[in-house]
Design a protein around this motif. Sequence first.
Motif, PDB file in Angstrom:
ATOM      1  N   SER A 383       1.127  -1.301   0.093  1.00  0.00           N
ATOM      2  CA  SER A 383      -0.036   0.026  -0.254  1.00  0.00           C
ATOM      3  C   SER A 383       0.716   1.157   0.044  1.00  0.00           C
ATOM      4  O   SER A 383       1.887   1.291   0.653  1.00  0.00           O
ATOM      5  N   SER A 385       0.386   5.788  -0.537  1.00  0.00           N
ATOM      6  CA  SER A 385      -0.416   6.739  -0.189  1.00  0.00           C
ATOM      7  C   SER A 385       0.455   7.986  -0.883  1.00  0.00           C
ATOM      8  O   SER A 385       1.584   8.023  -1.005  1.00  0.00           O
ATOM      9  N   PHE A 390       2.504  16.426  -3.498  1.00  0.00           N
ATOM     10  CA  PHE A 390       2.156  16.106  -4.921  1.00  0.00           C
ATOM     11  C   PHE A 390       1.468  16.818  -5.762  1.00  0.00           C
ATOM     12  O   PHE A 390       1.850  17.516  -6.864  1.00  0.00           O
TER      13      PHE A 390
ATOM     14  N   LEU B  30       6.109  12.942  -7.990  1.00  0.00           N
ATOM     15  CA  LEU B  30       5.563  11.679  -7.530  1.00  0.00           C
ATOM     16  C   LEU B  30       6.567  10.980  -6.671  1.00  0.00           C
ATOM     17  O   LEU B  30       6.393  10.475  -5.435  1.00  0.00           O
ATOM     18  N   GLN B  32       8.921  11.973  -4.915  1.00  0.00           N
ATOM     19  CA  GLN B  32       9.140  12.575  -3.624  1.00  0.00           C
ATOM     20  C   GLN B  32       8.099  12.333  -2.564  1.00  0.00           C
ATOM     21  O   GLN B  32       8.252  12.733  -1.509  1.00  0.00           O
ATOM     22  N   ASN B  33       6.778  12.135  -3.303  1.00  0.00           N
ATOM     23  CA  ASN B  33       5.740  11.990  -2.534  1.00  0.00           C
ATOM     24  C   ASN B  33       4.830  10.820  -2.236  1.00  0.00           C
ATOM     25  O   ASN B  33       3.843  10.898  -1.952  1.00  0.00           O
ATOM     26  N   ILE B  34       5.476   9.690  -2.779  1.00  0.00           N
ATOM     27  CA  ILE B  34       4.921   8.437  -2.422  1.00  0.00           C
ATOM     28  C   ILE B  34       5.347   8.121  -1.009  1.00  0.00           C
ATOM     29  O   ILE B  34       6.605   8.109  -0.711  1.00  0.00           O
ATOM     30  N   ASP B  35       4.319   7.674  -0.203  1.00  0.00           N
ATOM     31  CA  ASP B  35       4.742   7.175   1.041  1.00  0.00           C
ATOM     32  C   ASP B  35       4.246   5.678   1.172  1.00  0.00           C
ATOM     33  O   ASP B  35       2.898   5.518   0.867  1.00  0.00           O
ATOM     34  N   LEU B  36       4.977   4.847   1.311  1.00  0.00           N
ATOM     35  CA  LEU B  36       4.592   3.423   1.712  1.00  0.00           C
ATOM     36  C   LEU B  36       4.046   3.148   2.988  1.00  0.00           C
ATOM     37  O   LEU B  36       4.372   3.803   3.845  1.00  0.00           O
ATOM     38  N   PHE B  37       3.155   2.352   2.826  1.00  0.00           N
ATOM     39  CA  PHE B  37       2.412   2.129   4.245  1.00  0.00           C
ATOM     40  C   PHE B  37       3.285   0.599   4.782  1.00  0.00           C
ATOM     41  O   PHE B  37       3.422  -0.301   4.419  1.00  0.00           O
ATOM     42  N   LYS B  47       9.343  -5.008   4.654  1.00  0.00           N
ATOM     43  CA  LYS B  47       7.993  -5.300   4.188  1.00  0.00           C
ATOM     44  C   LYS B  47       7.595  -6.759   4.096  1.00  0.00           C
ATOM     45  O   LYS B  47       8.723  -7.336   3.532  1.00  0.00           O
ATOM     46  N   GLU B  49       6.077  -7.999   1.406  1.00  0.00           N
ATOM     47  CA  GLU B  49       5.969  -8.255   0.072  1.00  0.00           C
ATOM     48  C   GLU B  49       7.579  -8.327  -0.530  1.00  0.00           C
ATOM     49  O   GLU B  49       8.215  -9.171  -1.257  1.00  0.00           O
ATOM     50  N   ARG B  59      10.116   8.958   4.690  1.00  0.00           N
ATOM     51  CA  ARG B  59       8.622   9.400   4.955  1.00  0.00           C
ATOM     52  C   ARG B  59       7.804   8.102   4.690  1.00  0.00           C
ATOM     53  O   ARG B  59       7.967   7.376   3.811  1.00  0.00           O
ATOM     54  N   ARG B  61       3.956   5.895   6.018  1.00  0.00           N
ATOM     55  CA  ARG B  61       2.691   5.783   6.824  1.00  0.00           C
ATOM     56  C   ARG B  61       2.765   4.640   7.630  1.00  0.00           C
ATOM     57  O   ARG B  61       3.297   3.471   7.106  1.00  0.00           O
ATOM     58  N   GLN B 113       0.833   9.405   9.717  1.00  0.00           N
ATOM     59  CA  GLN B 113       1.982   9.826   8.706  1.00  0.00           C
ATOM     60  C   GLN B 113       3.138  10.613   9.224  1.00  0.00           C
ATOM     61  O   GLN B 113       2.919  11.381   9.985  1.00  0.00           O
ATOM     62  N   PRO B 138      -8.555  -0.732   5.447  1.00  0.00           N
ATOM     63  CA  PRO B 138      -8.248  -2.183   5.101  1.00  0.00           C
ATOM     64  C   PRO B 138      -6.876  -2.615   5.477  1.00  0.00           C
ATOM     65  O   PRO B 138      -6.785  -3.684   6.070  1.00  0.00           O
ATOM     66  N   GLU B 139      -5.882  -1.577   5.423  1.00  0.00           N
ATOM     67  CA  GLU B 139      -4.562  -2.067   5.681  1.00  0.00           C
ATOM     68  C   GLU B 139      -4.542  -2.486   7.343  1.00  0.00           C
ATOM     69  O   GLU B 139      -3.736  -3.314   7.600  1.00  0.00           O
ATOM     70  N   GLU B 142      -6.360  -5.653   8.262  1.00  0.00           N
ATOM     71  CA  GLU B 142      -5.653  -6.563   7.795  1.00  0.00           C
ATOM     72  C   GLU B 142      -4.503  -7.102   8.875  1.00  0.00           C
ATOM     73  O   GLU B 142      -4.363  -8.100   9.439  1.00  0.00           O
TER      74      GLU B 142
END
Lengths: 653, 155
Positions: A383, A385, A390, B30, B32-37, B47, B49, B59, B61, B113, B138-139, B142
Amino acid sequence: MLPEIGQVVLAIACMFSLLQVVYPLYGIYAHQQSAIESAKILTVLQFVFVALSFIILAYLFLVNDFTVAYIATNSNSAMPWYYRLSAVWGAHEGSLLLWVLLLSIWSTAVALMSKRLPVESVARVLAVLGLLSLGFYLFVLLTSNPFDRTLPYFPVDGRDLNPLLQDIGLIFHPPMLYMGYVGFSVAFAFAIAALMEGRLDSAWAKWSRPWTIAAWTFLTLGIALGSWWAYYELGWGGWWFWDPVENASFMPWLAGTALIHSLAVSEKRGVFKSWTVLLAITAFSLSLLGTFLVRSGVLVSVHAFASDPTRGLFILTYLILVIGGSLLLYAVQASKVKSRGRYSLISRETMLLINNILLIAALIVVLLGTLLPLVHKEMGLGSISIGEPFFNRIFTVLVVPFALFLGVGSLVRWQRQNLSDLFKPMVILLVVSTLLTLVFLLAFASHFTWLALLGVFLGMWILVGTGMEIYLRSTHRFSLWTGMKKLGNSHWAMTLGHAGFAVMVIGITMTQNFSIERDVKLRIGDSVRFEHYDFHFDAVNDLQGKNYGGIVGQFTVKYDQETVAVMEPEKRIYTVQRTAMTEAAIDSGFTRDLYIAMGEVLPDGAWSVRVYYKSFIRWIWFGPLMMALAGVLVMFDRRYRVKKVSKSAAEVI
Amino acid sequence: MNPRRKKRLLITSFLAVALSLAVGLVLFALQQNIDLFYTPTEIIEGKKETGIKPEVGQRLRIGGMVVQGSVKRNPESLKVSFDLVDNGGGIVTVFFDGILPDLFREGQGIVAQGHLLNATQINASEVLAKHDEEYMPPEVSEALVGMDNFKANNK
């Protein structure tokens, strides 16, 4: 008994929508005039039955019939009647019923107000609309029936509506937004009907333009209302969160904005025709995608209702059929469309083309940012976010060329513009807007930032540009006053809409740059001070509402020792769902809002409190309001008044 | 080239340049701003996976359940810290300076975050607990599967 009647009535409406598809198309195929003309009657009948069904559901809400499962989960007898009424569309099943109701309202409006259009064209349009309705009826009846019963063990009282939604904003926000979403179906139906017919001319653009603008107006209002609601109801003073569901409503808006501009070009100059058709398909497809994203529960957000995989699958199938089918039709038929008009590189046409490109670029950015997390997860990469920065960063970049071209665009002539003629107005525009920017910032800015300079300048640039256009156009042949009176409604609408955008840009710039946000810990008797303001925490009192209890704080706000407001933020506990809600206190003003929200009581008896000073935030909603007014103005333009278009003229074109 | 073709070429090349510029810009923003959970266990063990652990300063979540009795407040300010746990058993401490959401409670699933301070500590810029009692991202749900008992006992 009544719920069953409601369901049967809904099923009858569904049957009529099926007839509305089959019968007129058969009539066109078999050259049977009566069958072609039946389209209008069938549409009206469908509307009557779905409206009846909706009224029954609303009535059941009003009389608190908790044997109906949907009402038992979303209403409560202690709620005031207007919230019980708005609870009809407060959750999944009812909001879908609202969706089909609105779709049938639009269809009926098309049926009744297109007397001057060729009967066959109208029949095709209505058949397409009927097909869209049919899909939604099946969806409601098969997967989300609002009339399902809880019998025999029905609850004594309902589980209450989500407290967040018990608000005046929710009474209006969803119907407005849906009117916009669903309204694009008319533009879509016109486009599909034209493709089926293989006849795309400027008459087509002329017919679908007022409908598209009406839908766009509703969508604009709906989004603005949603943003305003989020601001005062969610309790942390933001006005846009780039939440996937907000994005879902923003994407059709971007496509719709591109569409109304491109329609103008198609109507006036006869170019961009196939592009316009594609945009009409895109705008409605994005409305459907928005519904899918919101209703299928694939997205995580405040708007996501209890999700159910069969529903998601149904909408996904419907989505693929509608979008895939229409794009296929487009691929086959679009080559027949020929644009006749010519234009040179520097012309109004090019300006509008650039407008379209930038809007579509913005659209792609939002689409990417919304769907990427879904794709990422489905691909098993975990997952993710995508953060607000952005979107903010990219929109900051995109708005610069957009605003610059917008300011000049209306000064440029159709077809061909001599660059040297443009030089003098450009210099005046630059000088005047720079001066205004500096005056504005000196008057209202507490400190200097480059972004504020840029943003306010862009806003002023548009304002001065549109003002100059009005001046030049009116004094072209007459004196200023007579010339201004001779300008048509749609000309004023353009001016007002562009000015509204400028106002919004200035509002956003000022809010983002000069707002002050303090999260503080306060005991009763404490004060927090900034910028001449002094917020004094006087007291905390008990609060008793109809279906909630709680506490209310009292703050006296002084500006340089002078009391400007007594503010009373609330903390409510809704008794049925045991949910805490923050009701912020807002003292609104033309150039600033003061905003106080109670956080929580800390173990030592003090409170955590949000105290905000929001610079120019009203302008953010005032701008879209102007844009929506502009939309209303266009609809009252002489050209679109149905009776003035003579039948012969419509056929000749 | 006739003028019509020339015009088309100009427009097309303008489009191509604008498009590639836009794509470049978007990808840069993008990145710079994708935050993995992550769940607390994933922060400690990597992780699920990919097995990759987050780096200090990254950075991200995080979602998990607030451990009962772990909420500590600074008496002078709004600074607060609490521990998060998930069904993998990992525990991570979150630091936050600000107002916690209405539904923040011990024993409740939340999402934060922020960025990683060190192997087991996170500095949060935002704490989210959704508005609906039944709602859980959902995360998080789970990550909390099988912990119902634990939650019920704490209530």
